[in-house]
Design a protein around this motif. Structure first.
Motif, PDB file in Angstrom:
ATOM      1  N   ARG A  72      43.766  19.186  21.604  1.00  0.00           N
ATOM      2  CA  ARG A  72      44.605  18.685  20.513  1.00  0.00           C
ATOM      3  C   ARG A  72      44.519  19.598  19.287  1.00  0.00           C
ATOM      4  O   ARG A  72      45.361  19.533  18.400  1.00  0.00           O
ATOM      5  N   ARG A  73      43.506  20.438  19.271  1.00  0.00           N
ATOM      6  CA  ARG A  73      43.370  21.451  18.226  1.00  0.00           C
ATOM      7  C   ARG A  73      43.627  22.847  18.816  1.00  0.00           C
ATOM      8  O   ARG A  73      43.155  23.831  18.327  1.00  0.00           O
ATOM      9  N   TYR A  74      44.365  22.881  19.910  1.00  0.00           N
ATOM     10  CA  TYR A  74      44.936  24.107  20.480  1.00  0.00           C
ATOM     11  C   TYR A  74      43.899  25.081  21.032  1.00  0.00           C
ATOM     12  O   TYR A  74      44.087  26.309  20.990  1.00  0.00           O
ATOM     13  N   ALA A  75      42.850  24.521  21.629  1.00  0.00           N
ATOM     14  CA  ALA A  75      41.820  25.349  22.250  1.00  0.00           C
ATOM     15  C   ALA A  75      42.380  26.244  23.355  1.00  0.00           C
ATOM     16  O   ALA A  75      41.904  27.360  23.560  1.00  0.00           O
ATOM     17  N   THR A  76      43.376  25.761  24.071  1.00  0.00           N
ATOM     18  CA  THR A  76      43.920  26.497  25.215  1.00  0.00           C
ATOM     19  C   THR A  76      45.254  27.155  24.895  1.00  0.00           C
ATOM     20  O   THR A  76      45.960  27.586  25.812  1.00  0.00           O
ATOM     21  N   ASN A  77      45.612  27.237  23.641  1.00  0.00           N
ATOM     22  CA  ASN A  77      46.971  27.640  23.295  1.00  0.00           C
ATOM     23  C   ASN A  77      47.054  28.931  22.501  1.00  0.00           C
ATOM     24  O   ASN A  77      48.091  29.225  21.906  1.00  0.00           O
ATOM     25  N   GLY A  78      45.956  29.696  22.487  1.00  0.00           N
ATOM     26  CA  GLY A  78      46.032  31.015  21.887  1.00  0.00           C
ATOM     27  C   GLY A  78      46.733  31.989  22.820  1.00  0.00           C
ATOM     28  O   GLY A  78      46.944  31.707  24.005  1.00  0.00           O
ATOM     29  N   LEU A  79      47.081  33.144  22.297  1.00  0.00           N
ATOM     30  CA  LEU A  79      47.782  34.170  23.080  1.00  0.00           C
ATOM     31  C   LEU A  79      46.839  35.341  23.312  1.00  0.00           C
ATOM     32  O   LEU A  79      46.547  36.102  22.394  1.00  0.00           O
ATOM     33  N   PRO A  80      46.355  35.542  24.557  1.00  0.00           N
ATOM     34  CA  PRO A  80      45.477  36.688  24.824  1.00  0.00           C
ATOM     35  C   PRO A  80      46.293  37.981  24.910  1.00  0.00           C
ATOM     36  O   PRO A  80      47.299  38.043  25.619  1.00  0.00           O
ATOM     37  N   VAL A  81      45.874  38.988  24.181  1.00  0.00           N
ATOM     38  CA  VAL A  81      46.452  40.322  24.286  1.00  0.00           C
ATOM     39  C   VAL A  81      45.285  41.287  24.441  1.00  0.00           C
ATOM     40  O   VAL A  81      44.579  41.583  23.468  1.00  0.00           O
ATOM     41  N   GLY A  82      45.038  41.711  25.658  1.00  0.00           N
ATOM     42  CA  GLY A  82      43.837  42.490  25.925  1.00  0.00           C
ATOM     43  C   GLY A  82      42.603  41.653  25.658  1.00  0.00           C
ATOM     44  O   GLY A  82      42.481  40.519  26.132  1.00  0.00           O
ATOM     45  N   ARG A  83      41.709  42.184  24.835  1.00  0.00           N
ATOM     46  CA  ARG A  83      40.485  41.453  24.496  1.00  0.00           C
ATOM     47  C   ARG A  83      40.598  40.705  23.166  1.00  0.00           C
ATOM     48  O   ARG A  83      39.597  40.228  22.651  1.00  0.00           O
ATOM     49  N   ASP A  84      41.798  40.623  22.636  1.00  0.00           N
ATOM     50  CA  ASP A  84      42.021  39.825  21.429  1.00  0.00           C
ATOM     51  C   ASP A  84      42.723  38.526  21.798  1.00  0.00           C
ATOM     52  O   ASP A  84      43.623  38.520  22.646  1.00  0.00           O
ATOM     53  N   LEU A  85      42.326  37.438  21.165  1.00  0.00           N
ATOM     54  CA  LEU A  85      42.993  36.154  21.334  1.00  0.00           C
ATOM     55  C   LEU A  85      43.645  35.802  20.002  1.00  0.00           C
ATOM     56  O   LEU A  85      42.957  35.521  19.017  1.00  0.00           O
ATOM     57  N   LEU A  86      44.978  35.854  19.974  1.00  0.00           N
ATOM     58  CA  LEU A  86      45.727  35.513  18.764  1.00  0.00           C
ATOM     59  C   LEU A  86      45.858  34.002  18.710  1.00  0.00           C
ATOM     60  O   LEU A  86      46.608  33.400  19.475  1.00  0.00           O
ATOM     61  N   ALA A  87      45.115  33.374  17.809  1.00  0.00           N
ATOM     62  CA  ALA A  87      44.961  31.920  17.824  1.00  0.00           C
ATOM     63  C   ALA A  87      45.266  31.325  16.462  1.00  0.00           C
ATOM     64  O   ALA A  87      45.023  31.950  15.424  1.00  0.00           O
ATOM     65  N   PRO A  88      45.787  30.091  16.427  1.00  0.00           N
ATOM     66  CA  PRO A  88      46.009  29.424  15.140  1.00  0.00           C
ATOM     67  C   PRO A  88      44.686  29.054  14.479  1.00  0.00           C
ATOM     68  O   PRO A  88      43.684  28.816  15.159  1.00  0.00           O
ATOM     69  N   SER A  89      44.705  28.983  13.167  1.00  0.00           N
ATOM     70  CA  SER A  89      43.463  28.726  12.432  1.00  0.00           C
ATOM     71  C   SER A  89      42.888  27.350  12.705  1.00  0.00           C
ATOM     72  O   SER A  89      41.721  27.090  12.407  1.00  0.00           O
ATOM     73  N   VAL A  90      43.675  26.439  13.295  1.00  0.00           N
ATOM     74  CA  VAL A  90      43.199  25.092  13.578  1.00  0.00           C
ATOM     75  C   VAL A  90      42.265  25.036  14.788  1.00  0.00           C
ATOM     76  O   VAL A  90      41.591  24.024  15.020  1.00  0.00           O
ATOM     77  N   VAL A  91      42.178  26.113  15.577  1.00  0.00           N
ATOM     78  CA  VAL A  91      41.302  26.131  16.756  1.00  0.00           C
ATOM     79  C   VAL A  91      39.855  25.873  16.326  1.00  0.00           C
ATOM     80  O   VAL A  91      39.374  26.468  15.358  1.00  0.00           O
ATOM     81  N   PRO A  92      39.128  24.984  17.041  1.00  0.00           N
ATOM     82  CA  PRO A  92      37.761  24.639  16.635  1.00  0.00           C
ATOM     83  C   PRO A  92      36.817  25.840  16.656  1.00  0.00           C
ATOM     84  O   PRO A  92      36.937  26.738  17.490  1.00  0.00           O
ATOM     85  N   ASP A  93      35.846  25.831  15.743  1.00  0.00           N
ATOM     86  CA  ASP A  93      34.849  26.906  15.691  1.00  0.00           C
ATOM     87  C   ASP A  93      34.077  27.004  16.998  1.00  0.00           C
ATOM     88  O   ASP A  93      33.676  28.104  17.408  1.00  0.00           O
ATOM     89  N   SER A  94      33.857  25.856  17.658  1.00  0.00           N
ATOM     90  CA  SER A  94      33.107  25.882  18.917  1.00  0.00           C
ATOM     91  C   SER A  94      33.836  26.697  19.983  1.00  0.00           C
ATOM     92  O   SER A  94      33.212  27.402  20.789  1.00  0.00           O
ATOM     93  N   ILE A  95      35.156  26.610  19.987  1.00  0.00           N
ATOM     94  CA  ILE A  95      35.946  27.384  20.951  1.00  0.00           C
ATOM     95  C   ILE A  95      35.922  28.864  20.590  1.00  0.00           C
ATOM     96  O   ILE A  95      35.779  29.735  21.459  1.00  0.00           O
ATOM     97  N   ARG A  96      36.048  29.169  19.301  1.00  0.00           N
ATOM     98  CA  ARG A  96      35.967  30.568  18.875  1.00  0.00           C
ATOM     99  C   ARG A  96      34.651  31.187  19.328  1.00  0.00           C
ATOM    100  O   ARG A  96      34.620  32.307  19.850  1.00  0.00           O
TER     101      ARG A  96
END
Length: 293
Positions: free
Chosen positions: A210-234
């Motif tokens: 619900r805080r978009y843990a699975t909804n970032g965009l992987p580009v190589g070894r970078d994950l372009l993610a919204p700032s709402v993603v939990p710190d635990s997932i980061r």
């Protein structure tokens, strides 16, 4: 991708974020969109950006549902059109079809069921995962699956995972997937464990998706993610050797309900397999957004 227009607003409100969201700031949403597009190109991607031809087509920025590209070595790649659930989004299809034909794709599409395209498609370890049960229906993926060569794994999901990209995120650079079993049928999760191995599946919770843990965009070894993603997932993703790049997406994600992965229909095709008209390259489209700023 498709940038929000100057009059962009929430119209359908068909997900758990947008249902209760405050009115959006269209100008800020356009800047958020451009920041993501620039981040993709900075990492080697090429953005094809189709501006919406009508302010009524407010769903077009969520271009994961525009269609799905299927590459065919040595042959013309296929663009598989969607069959959308929401009435206010169904007219998007004709505009994406026109662009796909201009680019030289072979254009096809299912004729039954609901199939919301790239939002319900994932790739991992040589297999194609097709999702149903959120918005896409089983007969919809059955109709679309004929255009996917090789191994296909069907996965059933449920709300709040209105698309498969809310339930599972492949991270191919580190050979892992983030998976939320709470929003999958038990049979589907068992199928994933058997096919890919439990050690490659990193479990996340319904609260985290619900805080978009699975909804970032992987580009190589970078994950372009919204700032709402939990710190635990980061922390978990970065422990695997990836970098989480935080993007402000207060309008498009926190209000609109679609994250960086939802704003892109990603394609990998052979060099020269398609052509990109100059008017839909990012630099051409960005001028209009930068003029607002």
């Amino acid at each position: 991708m498709s940038p929000p227009g100057r009059g962009w607003a929430l119209r359908g409100r068909n997900n758990f974020r947008s249902r209760e969201a405050a009115p959006v700031d269209a100008r800020k949403a356009r800047r958020e969109w451009l920041a993501l597009a620039r981040a993709i190109e900075a990492r080697g991607g090429t953005v094809v950006a189709l501006p919406s031809p009508s302010e009524l087509l407010t769903g077009m920025p969520y271009a994961a549902e525009c269609g799905q590209v299927v590459a065919r070595p040595g042959a013309t790649p296929v663009f598989v059109l969607p069959r959308m659930m929401s009435a206010h989004r169904q007219a998007e299809r004709e505009h994406w079809e026109a662009l796909a034909r201009r680019m030289g794709f072979e254009v096809v599409g299912p004729d039954v069921g609901i199939w919301e395209a790239h939002g319900d498609v994932a790739h991992f370890d040589g297999a194609t995962l097709l999702f149903w049960g959120g918005r896409t229906t089983l007969d919809g993926i059955d109709a679309a699956s004929r255009w996917f060569p090789g191994e296909v794994v069907r996965v059933q999901v449920r709300e709040p995972a209105f698309h498969g990209n809310m339930a599972l995120l492949p991270l191919p650079a580190v050979d892992r997937m983030l998976v939320c079993p709470e929003v999958m049928s038990p049979d589907s999760y068992a199928r994933l464990r058997e096919r890919f191995g439990e050690h490659r599946l990193l479990v996340v919770t319904e609260d985290e998706i619900r805080r978009y843990a699975t909804n970032g965009l992987p580009v190589g070894r970078d994950l372009l993610a919204p700032s709402v993603v939990p710190d635990s997932i980061r922390a978990r993703v970065e422990a695997l050797g990836m970098k989480v790049v935080s993007l402000d997406m207060g309008e498009l994600c926190e209000k609109g309900g679609g994250s960086s992965r939802c704003l892109v229909s990603r394609a990998v095709v052979e060099e020269g397999a398609v052509r990109i008209p100059d008017d839909v390259r990012l630099d051409a489209v960005a001028k209009d957004i930068e003029a607002d700023a």
